[in-house]
Design an enzyme around this catalytic site. Sequence first.
Site, PDB file in Angstrom:
ATOM      1  N   SER A 109       0.836  -1.195   0.000  1.00  0.00           N
ATOM      2  CA  SER A 109       0.000   0.000   0.000  1.00  0.00           C
ATOM      3  C   SER A 109       0.882   1.260   0.000  1.00  0.00           C
ATOM      4  CB  SER A 109      -0.955  -0.030   1.201  1.00  0.00           C
ATOM      5  OG  SER A 109      -1.954   0.944   1.086  1.00  0.00           O
ATOM      6  N   GLU A 201      -2.055  -2.796  -7.888  1.00  0.00           N
ATOM      7  CA  GLU A 201      -3.253  -3.132  -7.112  1.00  0.00           C
ATOM      8  C   GLU A 201      -3.784  -1.839  -6.522  1.00  0.00           C
ATOM      9  OE1 GLU A 201      -3.766  -3.126  -3.493  1.00  0.00           O
ATOM     10  OE2 GLU A 201      -1.914  -1.987  -3.295  1.00  0.00           O
ATOM     11  N   HIS A 271      -4.809  -5.511  -1.265  1.00  0.00           N
ATOM     12  CA  HIS A 271      -5.705  -5.257  -0.142  1.00  0.00           C
ATOM     13  C   HIS A 271      -6.818  -6.290   0.004  1.00  0.00           C
ATOM     14  CE1 HIS A 271      -3.845  -1.252  -0.534  1.00  0.00           C
ATOM     15  NE2 HIS A 271      -4.216  -1.049   0.717  1.00  0.00           N
TER      16      HIS A 271
END
Length: 298
Positions: A109, A201, A271
Amino acid sequence: MIKPAYLKKGDKVAIVCTARKFSHEEAKQAIALLESWGLEVVLGDTIGLDNYQLGGTDQQRASDFTKQLKDPNIKAIWCARGGYGTVRIIDDIDFSGFVDNPKWVIGFSDVTVLHSHIHNLGVETIHGLMAFSVEKSLVESRDSLYKSLFGEGLAYEIESDNSNRLGTAKGQLVGGNLSILYSLLGSKSSVDTKGKVLFIEDLDEYLYHIDRMMHNLKRNGMLEGLVGLVVGGMTDMHDNAIPFGYDAKQIILSITAEYDYPIVFNFPAGHGVSNLALNLGSQVHLKVDSDKVQLKFI
């Protein structure tokens, strides 16, 4: 690329905040996991600090990360959690000597800032679970992080998605969170993707945001020189009252239509429920067939 030394039992791993805050209580399960692997845990000075959303001030977070980089006894740095904040400190972290004495940096992330910056220093990193995500993680995610850290070898085989573009590729794996990659464009932390396999992602984005970010990656030359594209979880995507008209897969396929490299969708990293470890900067062999996808780290 330089590969940091794999871990062995007795090695020390530091847990630090580069972005959102993380308490000592929240750290318990992550500590237990590392200790079950025979590792010694060192909690950074930022664990337990509370600066609104952040785990300490920018100076405190940059200093803590630098401290762990400089400590020869620390063999890996595990980022506590993502959110936002790593870009605020990246230029204040002292990476001098890191290339000569590299260590694993782990997370996903917002940690994509570190992955990208460190990739440009020529050192591999690990895109995988963070300390915060241990509690809800699957066994396969934890096991893959163990294998990545201890050098047991990574090779994944998953069911092929109907939207995949078939083919084979070999190259360095780079990437991470799409929003972060997009935000780094034009900076010294932006990654050159030519001849590489790009992993992306994202989470909690509007579909038109995905379209905008992918178009900007394309305009900056990040898509045309790829040898392969691996798309992880595009999790909890949103649409407007007036629909955008394309889902995330369709957006990505339309923007990359002129290229002929293999594309994988729904790779279990990011995630989503599963977050398999990926050694960024490592050479990989990607094979996309109609029935299965194989990703092997060389």
